[in-house]
Design an enzyme around this catalytic site. Structure first.
Site, short mmCIF file in Angstrom:
data_model
loop_
_atom_site.label_atom_id
_atom_site.label_comp_id
_atom_site.label_asym_id
_atom_site.label_seq_id
_atom_site.Cartn_x
_atom_site.Cartn_y
_atom_site.Cartn_z
N HIS A 14 0.82 -1.21 0.00
CA HIS A 14 0.00 0.00 0.00
C HIS A 14 0.85 1.26 0.00
O HIS A 14 0.36 2.33 -0.34
CB HIS A 14 -0.88 0.03 1.26
CG HIS A 14 -2.15 -0.73 1.12
ND1 HIS A 14 -2.19 -2.09 0.91
CD2 HIS A 14 -3.46 -0.33 1.14
CE1 HIS A 14 -3.46 -2.48 0.82
NE2 HIS A 14 -4.24 -1.44 0.96
N1 LIG Z 1 -12.72 -9.33 1.64
C1 LIG Z 1 -13.80 -8.56 1.44
N2 LIG Z 1 -14.94 -9.06 0.90
C2 LIG Z 1 -16.00 -8.27 0.70
N3 LIG Z 1 -16.03 -6.96 1.01
C3 LIG Z 1 -14.95 -6.41 1.55
C4 LIG Z 1 -13.78 -7.16 1.80
N4 LIG Z 1 -12.85 -6.32 2.33
C5 LIG Z 1 -13.42 -5.11 2.40
N5 LIG Z 1 -14.69 -5.15 1.93
C6 LIG Z 1 -15.65 -4.06 1.81
O1 LIG Z 1 -14.93 -2.89 1.46
C7 LIG Z 1 -15.29 -1.83 2.34
C8 LIG Z 1 -14.13 -0.89 2.56
O2 LIG Z 1 -13.82 -0.23 1.34
P1 LIG Z 1 -12.73 0.93 1.28
O3 LIG Z 1 -12.75 1.73 2.53
O4 LIG Z 1 -12.96 1.68 0.02
O5 LIG Z 1 -11.36 0.13 1.14
P2 LIG Z 1 -10.09 0.04 2.17
O6 LIG Z 1 -10.52 -0.84 3.30
O7 LIG Z 1 -9.00 -0.57 1.35
O8 LIG Z 1 -9.79 1.45 2.61
C9 LIG Z 1 -15.74 -2.52 3.60
O9 LIG Z 1 -16.67 -1.72 4.31
C10 LIG Z 1 -16.37 -3.81 3.11
O10 LIG Z 1 -17.74 -3.68 2.82
#
Ligand SMILES: Nc1ncnc2c1ncn2[C@@H]1O[C@H](COP(=O)(O)OP(=O)(O)O)[C@@H](O)[C@H]1O
Ligand SMILES: Nc1ncnc2c1ncn2[C@@H]1O[C@H](COP(=O)(O)OP(=O)(O)O)[C@@H](O)[C@H]1O
Ligand SMILES: [Mg+2]
Ligand SMILES: [Mg+2]
Ligand SMILES: [Mg+2]
Ligand SMILES: [Mg+2]
Lengths: 194, 123, 123, 194
Positions: free
Chosen positions: C10
């Protein structure tokens, strides 16, 4: 109940509007159980989608694919490959059917393949797995969407950043579930789609 | 008891970069680092580690490292420092990320240590 | 069969710094990286990962990542790439270091995978 | 057999000479089973020690401590804290005895505390644990030093960078054992020390 390039475009523009209006709220949801960027990620992504769709796609499949690529390139967080895969799978499926329920079913399978989450893991999968059957059955409603999103509140996260918090992830709505709720609301509101 | 994090890496860039990942989920946690030798080469420095302990605002520091020789310098620094330092043999990035998330959420040291246990991969 | 390494983090600094640690013990191994989003922010980019696969001189790539969302972009890139890529759920730094040491020593993939197994901490 | 500031200084200068002459060789030993820097690390460290000892330490304890601090600050690799701890423990011990065997025994215990290695792990501990009893018994010889160093060749490394190679670490002399061999050779050659 017809999925066309035009209804798809209206659906996406409506979704983009909802993301835009709620981007701070989505990021706020992501703050206690994540890194506080989900709204900004989705807003960047949906602005790119909106921009992309100003050029009318040649067909439904191309439309879904363009949406997928825009999300994959711009979102940055986990929601990028997840929504991206959902729309890629919709692109594939739309070559053989214009049944929205079938297309959304393929999207859900794609999200689960990509992220490995099951229902109950406090991710967007909880909203999708609850609501795709409602679309298929023609029974989707604003109330059901709200309940599906709210149901994530008391869950303990098993996937994504929130899972690092274990039990402490309880008591907060999952941000990706909230944004997915907007996607289904936008679908419900799109004239001639359901 | 306030909890902070100290990162020790052989590589200055890793020591500078990792806090950016942690700060995303732990904006209020004090994170200090010691990367590279005194000359800025690949390696670790007991003096830099002591400085990282001193600069940390917390009174209890959770310390993470990359390779074994960093651990030796960490342990020397711990013996010479007045701060209370807890050393973990976990994966560096993943352990520090887990600890940062949990400290930010107000979780106590015992619970954090239980969550770090499955990430232990060195000795 | 030639073996190379791709690092996905990241954080751009981690992606730039880790190869310096690996190159110390694996001067002849091709190591390519993808750090940060397309805008250079904290996150990962499928495009950067595809580029890192392409730039790698080996025909078999061992890939390592930091957090789960990097894995998702890695898997998308793997589906779209022609290269043979092996993905490991190990500690990023420690797994990549182990693999680099062993590739440099001429150890085969099976034996490397056996040594990586105890470093597996994600899913 | 008297350990004094003067004999300590001669011992260290002789050790520094050996390191200087063999620094490329030590780094070459470190190349197949490590990161190829052991000779350069030790050379940087022993030059700092030599420089430090140009000012005569007030007593034996101060001498050992100055050596330790110079090594800790300048070596950079694992051998820094290891040799550093050895000399720190010698400093402590030298306040109660000038028996070289006793002092070296404390050093070995320090190396083992610091690095956690046991005899057979293919580290400098193999040379120290073999030779400290010889010093105590007054039976140290060049031949025994050589054999102790060589014994590491067929061992499988369990500690340090070489341990990542598992079985592949066999067939190479351990670089830290070689440099420790020089320390004992220098001791053997130092007039009036044994
Ligand atoms: N392994 C996964 N399977 C399904 N949904 C996921 C998974 N990991 C994260 N998410 C979804 O992604 C969302 C977070 O997205 P975002 O904040 O844009 O990404 P990051 O966590 O990389 O900052 C979570 O609230 C969840 O709904
Ligand atoms: N845990 C340990 N215990 C004892 N000796 C060790 C340990 N780790 C490394 N060594 C010694 O240190 C030597 C390597 O020193 P050096 O090359 O200077 O450090 P680095 O491995 O950090 O580059 C090895 O040959 C070995 O003798
Ligand atoms: Mg987020
Ligand atoms: Mg993010
Ligand atoms: Mg070395
Ligand atoms: Mg080194």
């Amino acid at each position: 109940m017809t999925l066309t390039v035009d209804t798809l475009t209206s659906w996406m523009n409506n979704f983009a509007d909802k993301i835009e209006v709620n981007k701070q709220y989505l990021s706020d949801l992501d703050t206690p159980i994540g890194d506080g960027d989900h709204g900004f990620n989705m807003s960047r992504g949906m602005e790119a989608v909106r921009e992309k769709l100003t050029t009318k796609p040649v067909d439904l499949q191309a439309g879904f694919k363009n949406i997928a690529m825009a999300l994959i390139s711009t979102v940055g967080g986990a929601s990028g490959p997840l929504y991206g895969t959902a729309f890629l799978e919709m692109a594939k499926k739309s070559s053989s059917t214009d049944d929205l329920g079938e297309v959304l079913k393929a999207a859900l399978a794609g999200i689960q393949k990509r992220g490995g989450a099951k229902p109950g893991d406090k991710t967007m999968v909880d909203v999708w797995s609850e609501l795709v059957p409602e679309v298929k059955a023609g029974t989707l409603s604003k109330d059901k969407i709200e309940r599906a999103v709210e149901s994530t509140k008391d869950m303990v996260a098993k996937k994504g950043r929130a899972s690092y918090l274990g039990e402490r992830s309880k008591g907060h709505v999952d941000p990706g579930s909230e944004s997915s709720g907007y996607l289904f609301e936008a679908l419900l509101e799109t004239e001639g789609l359901l | 008891m306030s909890l902070g994090i100290t990162i020790v890496s052989h590589v200055p860039e890793i020591a500078e970069g990792l806090p950016k990942l942690l700060k995303q989920v732990a904006g209020d946690v004090s994170i200090t680092t010691a990367g590279g030798t005194n000359d800025g080469d690949i390696g670790t420095s007991m003096e830099k580690i002591m400085q990282a302990f001193d600069d940390n605002e917390a009174d209890n520091i959770l310390a993470f490292y990359d390779l074994g020789s960093a651990k030796m310098n960490l342990e020397m620094a711990m013996e010479m420092s007045n701060k209370k330092v807890h050393l973990y043999d976990t994966a560096l990035i993943e352990g520090a990320y887990t600890a940062a998330s949990l400290i930010q959420a107000g979780v106590g040291l015992d619970e954090i240590e239980a969550q770090l246990k499955p990430l232990t991969i060195k000795d």
